[in-house]
Write an enzyme that holds these catalytic residues in place. Structure first.
Site, PDB file in Angstrom:
ATOM      1  N   HIS A 156       0.829  -1.219   0.000  1.00  0.00           N
ATOM      2  CA  HIS A 156       0.000   0.000   0.000  1.00  0.00           C
ATOM      3  C   HIS A 156       0.859   1.263   0.000  1.00  0.00           C
ATOM      4  CE1 HIS A 156      -3.342  -2.690   1.266  1.00  0.00           C
ATOM      5  NE2 HIS A 156      -2.384  -3.238   2.000  1.00  0.00           N
ATOM      6  N   SER A 277      14.968  21.296 -16.672  1.00  0.00           N
ATOM      7  CA  SER A 277      13.760  22.078 -16.906  1.00  0.00           C
ATOM      8  C   SER A 277      14.142  23.369 -17.599  1.00  0.00           C
ATOM      9  CB  SER A 277      13.082  22.377 -15.567  1.00  0.00           C
ATOM     10  OG  SER A 277      12.286  23.533 -15.672  1.00  0.00           O
ATOM     11  N   LYS A 283      16.303  21.722 -11.475  1.00  0.00           N
ATOM     12  CA  LYS A 283      15.621  20.448 -11.705  1.00  0.00           C
ATOM     13  C   LYS A 283      16.455  19.423 -12.457  1.00  0.00           C
ATOM     14  CE  LYS A 283      11.466  19.857 -11.862  1.00  0.00           C
ATOM     15  NZ  LYS A 283      10.398  19.214 -11.130  1.00  0.00           N
ATOM     16  N   GLU A 290       9.793   8.254 -17.070  1.00  0.00           N
ATOM     17  CA  GLU A 290       8.410   8.715 -17.302  1.00  0.00           C
ATOM     18  C   GLU A 290       7.923   8.310 -18.689  1.00  0.00           C
ATOM     19  OE1 GLU A 290       7.651  12.857 -15.167  1.00  0.00           O
ATOM     20  OE2 GLU A 290       9.595  12.782 -16.138  1.00  0.00           O
TER      21      GLU A 290
END
Ligand code: ARG
Length: 457
Positions: A156, A277, A283, A290
């Site tokens: 979980h 970024s 970043k 992804e």
């Protein structure tokens, strides 16, 4: 340009229709298999005296020349000639004359395209299997090199019990093992020879199907000509296998994304496999992972697309089936690039030993070890579970970790508890004790590594 099927028509095909129906813009990637299949077919036509040996040789040489031209980028593909099959046949006729007109004897584009797609998918399935194996190897190396690292195992997404990082990585190797098996299994059904089925009914000419199948290295021959030209379930299987593979890669990608966050800080991704970024200078984004996660959606879509194309088609061939190629090609390209980039990235992922270890020992992650301790002292498990639950509640209330409460405090919950309880509270000891087959103890995990090394040679 005159179309090979122009005989029964008086009007020219509309330009709009030519562009609407063409497949040459994408099925040109089948050219090698189309030529390989045609050469084998021409050999058989000669051997069976359906055409003369002289014509057969002229055709074979002509096809080899065309292959050479395509290879060096000199071949001009024409939309008016619809697809790869007619483009190559028309070039052959142009280059060698009348003999070229005999190649399509005892053949139809319906069995020809089935053959091409099977040859193509047979080769790509084998490449996929090799790439999966390669990724398994890099994961196995990571598991071996990081054997000492303990991390929190989750259920979980809540810290559950300490596990070895290596054990966690081996879980992916198991998934990939099944993925490989799935591709190996569907390969058996792809490796079936359809040519000689012609349009759908077979042929009255004395073809030798077994001979061509052998030349092309097929393990089996399609036994029903109607089925052979109308079935695409081998392609659906490939897309399904790919979907399941991507589901696994996507889960791994998701963990890489999660683990590389400031919040987790379990791993550091290599600079070469991350991107920045355009606005936030600090970043470092896990875009590779992804995109793998994102592409899995498209791969599922391709599977649904082909199943939906096929589901309402009456036997045998229907032009709808030309729509099989885009999803298949897209899936082949995507899974190959995902497997390749992951295998390159994994060896450079840095696992943060200290941080993982620290997280593994917190959040009462060894509570189950206390319950199992109580079971060994003769307490029924349900009761042991309840006693341990109370201990955890006591710890939360008093802001203590399990190892920070005294023996006297422990004994308030059960008088079977003695000093040896402290042997069961650290993450190391918790992991070490999980000796059951397939469990997370270092000795078990080492056994698993050894077994997998034998399997992934
Ligand atoms: N381009 C077609 C396809 O990909 C080849 C088969 C065409 N057959 C036909 N009867 N029009 O399916």
């Amino acid at each position: 340009m005159k179309k090979p099927w122009a005989g029964r028509f008086t009007e020219k095909t509309s330009k709009t229709v030519e562009y609407f129906t063409e497949s040459i813009s994408f099925d040109r990637r089948l050219w090698k298999y189309d030529i390989e299949g045609s050469i084998a077919h021409a050999k058989m036509l000669g051997k069976q005296k359906i055409i003369s040996q002289k014509d057969s040789s002229a055709i074979i040489n002509g096809l080899k020349n065309i292959a050479g031209e395509i290879e060096i980028g000199r071949f001009r593909f024409a939309v008016e000639l619809e697809d790869i099959h007619m483009n190559i046949e028309a070039a052959l006729i142009k280059n060698i004359g009348d003999a070229g007109k005999k190649l399509h004897t005892a053949r139809s584009r319906n069995d020809q395209v089935a053959l091409d797609l099977r040859l193509y998918l047979r080769a790509e399935t084998k490449k996929t299997i090799a790439l999966i194996k390669n990724l398994q190897k890099t994961l196995l190396n990571a598991a071996e090199n990081n054997i000492g690292i303990i991390m929190p195992g989750y259920t979980h997404l809540q810290r559950a019990q300490p596990v070895l990082l290596s054990h966690h990585l081996l879980a992916y190797i198991e998934m990939l093992r099944r993925d490989r098996e799935r591709f190996e299994d569907s390969l058996k059904r792809t490796d079936v020879f359809p040519l000689g089925s012609c349009a759908l009914a077979g042929t009255s000419l004395p073809v030798d199907r077994a001979y061509v199948a052998k030349l092309l290295g097929f393990k089996a021959i399609a036994e029903n000509s109607i089925d052979a030209v109308s079935d695409r379930d081998f392609a659906v299987e490939f897309l399904t296998d790919a979907g399941i593979l991507m589901m696994h890669l996507s889960r791994l990608a998701e963990e890489l994304i999660l683990w590389s966050t400031e919040e987790f800080s379990f791993i550091e991704l290599p600079d070469a496999f991350t991107t920045g970024s355009s606005i936030m200078p600090q970043k470092k984004n896990p875009d590779v992972a992804e995109l793998i996660r994102g592409k899995s959606g498209r791969i599922y879509g391709n599977m649904i697309a082909l199943m939906t194309v096929m589901k309402g088609l009456p036997l045998a061939y229907n032009r709808d089936m030309q729509e099989d190629k885009m999803p298949v090609f897209d899936t082949v390209d995507s899974i190959k690039s995902c497997l390749t980039v992951l295998a390159q990235m994994m060896p450079q992922v840095k696992f943060m030993r200290e941080r993982m270890h620290e997280a593994a020992g917190k959040a009462y992650s060894t509570a189950t070890d206390i319950a199992e301790y109580l079971v060994r002292k003769g307490i029924p498990f349900r009761q042991a579970h309840e006693i341990t639950g109370k201990i955890v509640r006591y710890c939360i209330k008093n802001k203590k970790q399990l190892g920070e409460i005294s023996l006297a405090e422990f004994r308030n919950f059960s008088n079977v508890i003695s000093k040896d309880i402290y042997l069961h509270l650290s993450a190391e000891n918790s992991v070490k004790a999980k000796n059951s087959r397939g469990g997370t103890s270092p000795s078990e995990v080492k056994k698993q590594i050894k077994r997998l090394k034998r399997l992934i040679k």
